[in-house]
Every structure is written in C-alpha cells, then in structure tokens.
Write a protein that holds these residues in place. Sequence first.
Motif, PDB file in Angstrom:
ATOM      1  N   GLY A   1       0.784  -1.234   0.000  1.00 11.88           N
ATOM      2  CA  GLY A   1       0.000   0.000   0.000  1.00 11.88           C
ATOM      3  C   GLY A   1       0.812   1.278   0.000  1.00 11.88           C
ATOM      4  O   GLY A   1       0.332   2.323  -0.461  1.00 11.88           O
ATOM      5  N   ASP A   2       2.023   1.253   0.516  1.00  6.66           N
ATOM      6  CA  ASP A   2       2.849   2.466   0.580  1.00  6.66           C
ATOM      7  C   ASP A   2       3.697   2.658  -0.665  1.00  6.66           C
ATOM      8  O   ASP A   2       4.498   3.602  -0.741  1.00  6.66           O
ATOM      9  CB  ASP A   2       3.752   2.410   1.816  1.00  6.66           C
ATOM     10  CG  ASP A   2       4.685   1.212   1.799  1.00  6.66           C
ATOM     11  OD1 ASP A   2       4.264   0.146   1.284  1.00  6.66           O
ATOM     12  OD2 ASP A   2       5.827   1.330   2.281  1.00  6.66           O
ATOM     13  N   LEU A   3       3.548   1.761  -1.662  1.00  6.76           N
ATOM     14  CA  LEU A   3       4.340   1.835  -2.888  1.00  6.76           C
ATOM     15  C   LEU A   3       3.473   2.285  -4.057  1.00  6.76           C
ATOM     16  O   LEU A   3       2.236   2.227  -3.997  1.00  6.76           O
ATOM     17  CB  LEU A   3       4.962   0.469  -3.201  1.00  6.76           C
ATOM     18  CG  LEU A   3       5.845  -0.155  -2.123  1.00  6.76           C
ATOM     19  CD1 LEU A   3       6.324  -1.536  -2.574  1.00  6.76           C
ATOM     20  CD2 LEU A   3       7.040   0.746  -1.796  1.00  6.76           C
ATOM     21  N   GLU A   4       4.121   2.734  -5.140  1.00  9.62           N
ATOM     22  CA  GLU A   4       3.421   3.138  -6.344  1.00  9.62           C
ATOM     23  C   GLU A   4       3.278   1.945  -7.290  1.00  9.62           C
ATOM     24  O   GLU A   4       4.283   1.352  -7.696  1.00  9.62           O
ATOM     25  CB  GLU A   4       4.184   4.272  -7.053  1.00  9.62           C
ATOM     26  CG  GLU A   4       4.180   5.593  -6.299  1.00  9.62           C
ATOM     27  CD  GLU A   4       2.790   6.209  -6.255  1.00  9.62           C
ATOM     28  OE1 GLU A   4       2.010   6.024  -7.215  1.00  9.62           O
ATOM     29  OE2 GLU A   4       2.466   6.872  -5.243  1.00  9.62           O
ATOM     30  N   PHE A   5       2.049   1.588  -7.634  1.00 10.58           N
ATOM     31  CA  PHE A   5       1.807   0.500  -8.589  1.00 10.58           C
ATOM     32  C   PHE A   5       0.358   0.570  -9.041  1.00 10.58           C
ATOM     33  O   PHE A   5      -0.463   1.264  -8.435  1.00 10.58           O
ATOM     34  CB  PHE A   5       2.106  -0.867  -7.967  1.00 10.58           C
ATOM     35  CG  PHE A   5       1.179  -1.240  -6.835  1.00 10.58           C
ATOM     36  CD1 PHE A   5       0.105  -2.101  -7.040  1.00 10.58           C
ATOM     37  CD2 PHE A   5       1.385  -0.736  -5.547  1.00 10.58           C
ATOM     38  CE1 PHE A   5      -0.744  -2.446  -5.998  1.00 10.58           C
ATOM     39  CE2 PHE A   5       0.538  -1.080  -4.501  1.00 10.58           C
ATOM     40  CZ  PHE A   5      -0.525  -1.927  -4.728  1.00 10.58           C
ATOM     41  N   ARG A   6       0.051  -0.132 -10.126  1.00  6.41           N
ATOM     42  CA  ARG A   6      -1.329  -0.204 -10.600  1.00  6.41           C
ATOM     43  C   ARG A   6      -1.888  -1.585 -10.296  1.00  6.41           C
ATOM     44  O   ARG A   6      -1.194  -2.594 -10.454  1.00  6.41           O
ATOM     45  CB  ARG A   6      -1.406   0.061 -12.109  1.00  6.41           C
ATOM     46  CG  ARG A   6      -1.144   1.486 -12.480  1.00  6.41           C
ATOM     47  CD  ARG A   6      -1.680   1.826 -13.869  1.00  6.41           C
ATOM     48  NE  ARG A   6      -0.939   2.970 -14.394  1.00  6.41           N
ATOM     49  CZ  ARG A   6       0.020   2.890 -15.303  1.00  6.41           C
ATOM     50  NH1 ARG A   6       0.303   1.726 -15.839  1.00  6.41           N
ATOM     51  NH2 ARG A   6       0.660   3.964 -15.683  1.00  6.41           N
ATOM     52  N   HIS A   7      -3.171  -1.583  -9.925  1.00  3.58           N
ATOM     53  CA  HIS A   7      -3.758  -2.845  -9.449  1.00  3.58           C
ATOM     54  C   HIS A   7      -5.258  -2.649  -9.313  1.00  3.58           C
ATOM     55  O   HIS A   7      -5.713  -1.616  -8.823  1.00  3.58           O
ATOM     56  CB  HIS A   7      -3.141  -3.199  -8.082  1.00  3.58           C
ATOM     57  CG  HIS A   7      -3.781  -4.362  -7.388  1.00  3.58           C
ATOM     58  ND1 HIS A   7      -3.552  -5.667  -7.735  1.00  3.58           N
ATOM     59  CD2 HIS A   7      -4.637  -4.395  -6.325  1.00  3.58           C
ATOM     60  CE1 HIS A   7      -4.233  -6.468  -6.931  1.00  3.58           C
ATOM     61  NE2 HIS A   7      -4.905  -5.732  -6.075  1.00  3.58           N
ATOM     62  N   ASP A   8      -6.041  -3.611  -9.790  1.00  2.00           N
ATOM     63  CA  ASP A   8      -7.482  -3.545  -9.539  1.00  2.00           C
ATOM     64  C   ASP A   8      -8.026  -4.810  -8.892  1.00  2.00           C
ATOM     65  O   ASP A   8      -9.221  -4.930  -8.651  1.00  2.00           O
ATOM     66  CB  ASP A   8      -8.250  -3.236 -10.835  1.00  2.00           C
ATOM     67  CG  ASP A   8      -8.109  -4.337 -11.881  1.00  2.00           C
ATOM     68  OD1 ASP A   8      -7.507  -5.390 -11.577  1.00  2.00           O
ATOM     69  OD2 ASP A   8      -8.608  -4.146 -13.010  1.00  2.00           O
TER      70      ASP A   8
END
Length: 583
Positions: free
Chosen positions: A527-534
């Motif tokens: 949650g504290d990192l940058e990434f894309r996810h659905d």
Amino acid sequence: MINLKNKTMNLFTKTMNISTIKKMLAFAWVMLISVSAFAQQDKTGFLVLAPDRGFMGNQEIRDLHAGFDEHYTTSLAFITPEETDRFLAEAVKKLQNEDVSKLVVIPMFLSDNHPLYKLGLERLNNGNLTNLPIEFAEPMSQNYLVGEILADRITELSQHPEKEALVLVTTGASTEEEKEAIKADLEQVVHMNHGRFAFNSEAVVVFGNEGARSENSQKKLEKNLSEIKNKGFTPVVIPFGLTQKLDGMMAFSSRIQPLTYKYGALYNGKDLTPHKDVELWLAKQANSYLPVTKENLGVVFMPHGSDYNWNRTMMDAIAELHNEYKIEYAFSMGDADLIEQAARKLEKRGATAITVLRIFSLESSFKKSTEFLLGLRKDIGRNAHMMHGAGMPPRIRSGSIFYTTGGLEDSPLFAEALLDRAIALSENPEKETIILVGHGTRTEEGNTRWLENLKSITEHMEKTAREKGYQFRGFKYENWREDWPKLREKRIKNVRSMVKEAGKDGGTAIVIPARTTQGGHARRWLGDLEFRHDGEGFAPHPLFVQWVEGLIQESLDYFNNGKNVPTGVSHSPTTGAERHPSH
C-alpha cells in the motif's frame, strides 16, 4: 372442419407436385426407421446374477431387484449348481423380448472367485444362450458402497473398537485357492474403512460351499475367536456376504451363532442383505454403462468460497452455462456435506452422472479427499486435505456415477485472461512491468509447483502480448504464501523489491493476482508503494467460461469412454436417491 381440411390439402397439392410429396414422405419414413433402429441399437439390458441362497435370501434379492427393475431394462437369474442353464436362458430371453442390443452382466457376488459366479460366467461365454454382445461389471467387493454397508454393520455392533477385534465370515469357496481369493476380496472391503474404526485386529474367515456345516471351517472360526478372547479382546463377528438363508432358523448366520455366544462376541446375524445400499449399487453399476449427455449430467461447481460478494462474482461468472447444464454450487475446500447437498439437488433434477469441478489453482488441491467421498478412491491417502484435519469424511451413498476434475495450473486460457487484466491497466507498456502474484502453499513441493506454473503463465503472457503488439518492459512472478506468517515475510519482501525495481527510470509496476477471481493482498502489503492494481483475477471473463466448459467436456468424455452417445437422445434411469433420501 372437413371442408377446411380439403381446402388446405388442395392448396398444398397445387403448390407442391406429387413427386416432391413422395420424396418428403420417403425421407420422413427413412428418418423414422433410422431413429427407431438407433434407439434399438443403443438399448442395454442388465442381467443380474445372484447365488441361490434359499427362499428367504432369494426373496431379499428379488425385493432389491424389483426396485431396480422399475427404472432399468433388467432381469434376474439365480445361479445354482444344477440348473443354471435353465435360469440363465429364462433371464436372457426376457431381455431379448425387450429388444435389447447388448447385455451387461451385473454380478451380485462379493467376489468373482465365487464358484457359482464362475459357473454363470462359463455358461454365458460359451455362446449357446445368446448372440448379443456381453459386458461384465465388477463384483461387489470393488465398490465403496459395499464398504459403507460393512461400516453400518460394524456401527450397529461395535462399542469400543480399540478393545475389539473384527471378524468377517463368509461362504462359497469350493477349493483352497478360491478361499484365499475370496478372502483377499473381502480384506479389500475391510480396507475401505481404514481410518474409521480402530480395531485391535481384523480377520476374514471363508467357509466352504457347504456353509456352516463345514467342520473344518467351524474349527477355524472357533480358533480365531478363542485367540481373540485369550488376548483380552472382544470379537465383533459379521457374516458378511450373500450367505445361505432358507429361513430365519435355517440360515448360515443362525448356525454360527452358538460359536459367537460361546466366546462373548458382539453379533446380530445381519449379513449383506437386506440393505438399501445394495439397490444403489445396482443403479450405480447400470449408470456406468449408459450414455451420459447434457440431459443427465450434473455439475457441482466448487471454488474455495468467501463472503457473499466473492461467491456471487463466481456464480455470475458462469451464469450463462446454466442454460446448457445442470449446475449446483459447493463453495468450500471439499466439504463433504456441501458436496453431497449439491449432488442430491442435481439428482432431483435428473442427473445420474455428476462431476465435481475443483476451481483451484493447483490440480492436486482437495483432489484426494474429493475422490474419496465420491467413492473414486478406496482410501484417503496420508497427505489429503481433510477439512483442516477433521478426519475421514463420509462417502456419498448414491446410484449416480461420479468424476472430479479441476485445477488452473498453467492453462493458456488463464494466462490470456490475466494478460487482458494487465492490458486494461496499461498506459505505456514499454515502461511497465507485469508482476503476477499467487497464493502459494505451505509445502516447498507445492510452492515450487505453483511457481513453475507462474513461470509458464508469464512466458505465455509475454509471447501473446508481443503478438498483440504490446512490448512490456518485463514480466515477473512470486507467491505470497499468505496463510503462513513465517513463510510469507520473505515473499512480501521479494514482491516489494520487484515493485520498487519496476518503478525506476519512470517505470510502473502492474500487479496482477494470479487467482481464480478478484482478491489478494497487494493493497495490504504494498500500500505504501506506487503501482497499478485492480484486484481482478481469472473470473469473470469469457475465457474462464471456456475453461469451465472444457472441464465439463472432459467429464463427459470420461463418463462416455467407449460408449456410443447419440446426440439428443437421453434416458431416465434412477440414482435411487428419491427412494433413499437419507443418503
């Protein structure tokens, strides 16, 4: 009305010439003959062979067969030493009069080494009784339902198995070789209940074909009971077989009763019949020889299961298949009660062949335990998932035939659906890294298998992406091993490192859960990192529907191996469930 009909016919003949009408009538006649011939060609008759037991025992068999006869084309022949040809000829003639195209012999014998069964087999094989093709079903000792009957007989008697010794007694052998062979078959039935009862010892005593009058067999039984008693254990004696039963007094079970009382055995004299599961066994034998179509196939859809939203997503994912197949749900990790409830619903809807689809990542997940409760395995296996250690599950007592399949493994359909999830999140493929994360297992062996699948899936995704014109920066994979805190710490670090690495030089990580449907813990642990996810997994997706249909077709192929299955032709045999709702 007559005038209207005449006018209609006049109009019809004006628009169509006589030659055309003749061709249509000829075609209709050919089709009628073809359908009739095809139906006749596919009609199976079931010839049930049973040993002559005397009036009372034979009547028990007749009563069981009468229920079977209500739903199947069948006849019953008692095999006797003197007039077997006569009784076989009568039974075969009855089936031939019903225009059957082939015979299936169902031996109501515990062992195919019983001399009377061998006699019946010899007479049928000599070709003098019928020219019809004949197939022979397995004897009773090969079927788990007989193991369940034995379990019932044991439960009626046993009080403290650890202080008791089980003794099965049967009859029929004419030679020492037959005694050993019949003994081995009954030991196999005993083995079906290993893990359910904890007897100090188990033994099988086979009497000769002269029954309880055999002094040698009586002495052998007495020696066995005496040794058990001298060791301080209580014998549990069960006359397990289709033993002689002229009446209540002139029965094998009555004649060995004095010995059982002499040594303080637990004994009630009940043998294999009467028991309702014998009729289920007959139905199951018959159903295994009949065609399976969409009309009589039942499908139990068994994903892991979660809350209502998760379950509803999985149900909606295959909603369109309800128009083609009979489907019921058993969201669980192989829960015996839920699977049985689903099977009973399917049977009420007309299913006589039922497949349980295990919707899990690995093919091995809950396979052994599911096979066991469906009667497809004779023992549970040491490493089977058993309801979180809840022990041996009850097997489903049914006349339906069963199959189970499943496991995503590295299915190309799974890979292509996950690629679609990634493409839907993609903005600049050249700078994006796809990271697949799976659930994982506790064992190193299982986890390695899972990782090998993820490797294969990512390779297929990368290849397919290139073919579609998407040049992603890279593909990576890992398992969370999420249910085991000590194991998952390292895996979480690995995934976090992958996400951070993907973010370098203006890049982005796209995290895709390699799961049957939505879920996973990416937001929780990343949650504290940058990434894309659905959070979207395989289902719902058209390719998921295609994958499920593939499992159903596999099931149909299994059930119909070697059978002639006409399109659009169905039959209406019974599973016996409507007569025995308690099972």
